[in-house]
Design a protein around this motif. Structure first.
Motif, short mmCIF file in Angstrom:
data_model
loop_
_atom_site.label_atom_id
_atom_site.label_comp_id
_atom_site.label_asym_id
_atom_site.label_seq_id
_atom_site.Cartn_x
_atom_site.Cartn_y
_atom_site.Cartn_z
N SER A 90 52.75 59.49 45.40
CA SER A 90 53.45 58.37 45.08
C SER A 90 53.37 57.48 43.76
O SER A 90 52.40 57.58 43.18
N PRO A 104 58.16 51.46 51.59
CA PRO A 104 58.66 52.53 50.59
C PRO A 104 59.72 52.26 49.61
O PRO A 104 59.94 53.30 48.94
N ASP A 105 60.62 51.49 50.01
CA ASP A 105 61.89 51.20 49.20
C ASP A 105 61.47 50.87 47.78
O ASP A 105 62.47 51.07 47.19
N ASN A 106 60.19 50.54 47.54
CA ASN A 106 59.81 50.21 46.22
C ASN A 106 59.16 51.59 45.44
O ASN A 106 58.59 51.10 44.42
N GLN A 107 59.06 52.63 46.16
CA GLN A 107 58.36 53.89 45.61
C GLN A 107 59.32 54.99 45.52
O GLN A 107 60.39 54.97 46.23
N ARG A 108 58.72 55.94 44.76
CA ARG A 108 59.45 57.19 44.86
C ARG A 108 58.19 58.21 44.66
O ARG A 108 57.07 58.03 44.35
N ALA A 147 64.47 60.45 46.74
CA ALA A 147 64.79 59.25 47.42
C ALA A 147 64.49 59.23 48.88
O ALA A 147 64.36 58.06 49.55
N TYR A 149 61.54 59.52 50.27
CA TYR A 149 60.31 58.74 50.78
C TYR A 149 60.79 57.36 50.60
O TYR A 149 60.39 56.61 51.24
N SER A 150 61.64 56.99 49.59
CA SER A 150 61.89 55.74 49.17
C SER A 150 62.73 55.16 50.64
O SER A 150 62.56 54.02 50.87
N TRP A 151 63.57 55.90 50.79
CA TRP A 151 64.55 55.52 52.02
C TRP A 151 63.83 55.40 53.33
O TRP A 151 64.54 54.78 54.23
#
Length: 343
Positions: A90, A104-108, A147, A149-151
């Motif tokens: 991450s 997770p929306d704040n991560q890639r 995307a 992981y983010s979603w």
């Protein structure tokens, strides 16, 4: 294609496993991070087990619902004894317990690697999936791989890889980028073989051998803008970083230094989160089964691609769809080592 909203997943209370200092060292020697890359000889393992002291720490544990998609959507477990681990890196900062708690929306997932451990425990294959790979993400259509992981956190990342490769992910390991720096420093630095010279943050990464501290190692695995092929070279550098970590971890300088072993294990456990089925006992047993694996038996490659392009305003990487059936078949028949050797 635009993002579709996903239903929120429950976030069960996360547990942390408490380990004595001796158990931490034994875990590192028998499994843990090195268990993902290869393990050490039994004699060294026994030596590690003899070390003990009452210092505890935490390994962050992800519940099944935090790590995996719904069971009915997944491939069947392997029947031949092979194991497949999804390693996610991450881009969030801080200890992994804090990273895992972040939205997770704040991560890639800037690192996505599929670690395949053959059934006969003679070889380990590590396959990088480029972060910009244009692939099908279940429930969202086609998008960049990172995307997922983010979603939807680890469960959607697992579902994406399982859908792509047709193989069940047995375990998930999540590491924050800060862990790369801490692990490097704990080992007293690492030496990487750099193929393409570049400069980042005032440090020159020359062609050939480079001795790196933690901050320099982090720059090495994150840089992509200096390369004509961008993420391709970054993926190769990330693979080289793991190779260097494995080599330094099993070097005489590390094995003869219990304090360095303990420091490295502390850095690993601070920055590593695993699914709840990847217990310390499971790691230990996996590590013992890999006792004959050496760096030469660890094979790195990148999921084949056919080039880059644009999807809307996004620069993406297109997978070689023609190569996927052979990779899926190699995973199914436990012959991925033969596929890598032939390609």
């Amino acid at each position: 294609m635009g993002r579709r909203s996903a239903s929120p997943r429950p976030r069960p209370r996360r547990r942390r496993r408490r380990l004595s200092r001796g158990a931490k060292i034994a875990l590192w020697m028998g499994g843990g991070f090195v268990g993902l890359l290869g393990a050490l000889a039994v004699a060294v393992l026994i030596f590690a087990l003899s070390l003990s002291s009452a210092i505890s720490s935490n390994i962050t544990t992800l519940s099944s619902s935090e790590a995996f998609p719904k069971e009915e959507t997944r491939p069947a477990p392997s029947e031949n004894g092979s194991r497949t681990i999804l390693l996610l890196g991450s881009d969030a900062r801080g200890a992994v317990s804090a990273v895992a708690d972040q939205d997770p929306d704040n991560q890639r997932s800037d690192v996505m690697m599929v670690v395949r451990i053959d059934a006969d425990r003679k070889n380990v294959e590590v396959m990088s999936v480029l972060r910009d790979s244009w692939i099908e993400i279940p429930g969202h259509g086609r998008a960049k791989a990172n995307a997922a992981y983010s979603w939807g956190g680890a469960p959607l990342a697992v579902a994406t890889v399982e859908n792509l490769l047709g193989v069940r992910i047995d375990h998930v390991a999540l590491i924050g980028f800060d862990g790369f720096a801490d692990m490097t420093n704990a080992l007293g630095g690492i030496t990487v073989n750099n193929a393409v010279p570049f400069t980042r943050d005032g440090f020159d990464y020359v062609a050939g051998a480079n001795r790196l501290n933690g901050a320099q190692a982090l720059g090495f695995v994150r840089e992509r803008y200096s390369f004509t092929d961008g993420d391709y070279q970054r993926a190769r550098n990330q693979q080289e970083f793991l190779r260097a970590i494995a080599t330094q971890a099993i070097s005489a300088n590390t094995l003869s230094n219990p304090e360095r072993i303990f420091s490295f294990t502390t850095a690993v456990t601070k920055h590593l989160a695993v699914d709840e089925s990847f217990t310390t006992q499971a790691m230990f047993e996996l590590g013992v089964s890999l006792r004959d694996v050496r760096p030469a038996n660890i094979h790195f490659f990148t999921l084949p691609t056919v080039g880059t392009g644009m999807e809307g305003d996004q620069s993406v990487v297109y997978l070689d769809e023609g190569a996927l059936p052979a990779i899926r078949d190699a995973l199914r028949t436990d012959t991925l080592d033969e596929y890598v050797a032939g390609h």
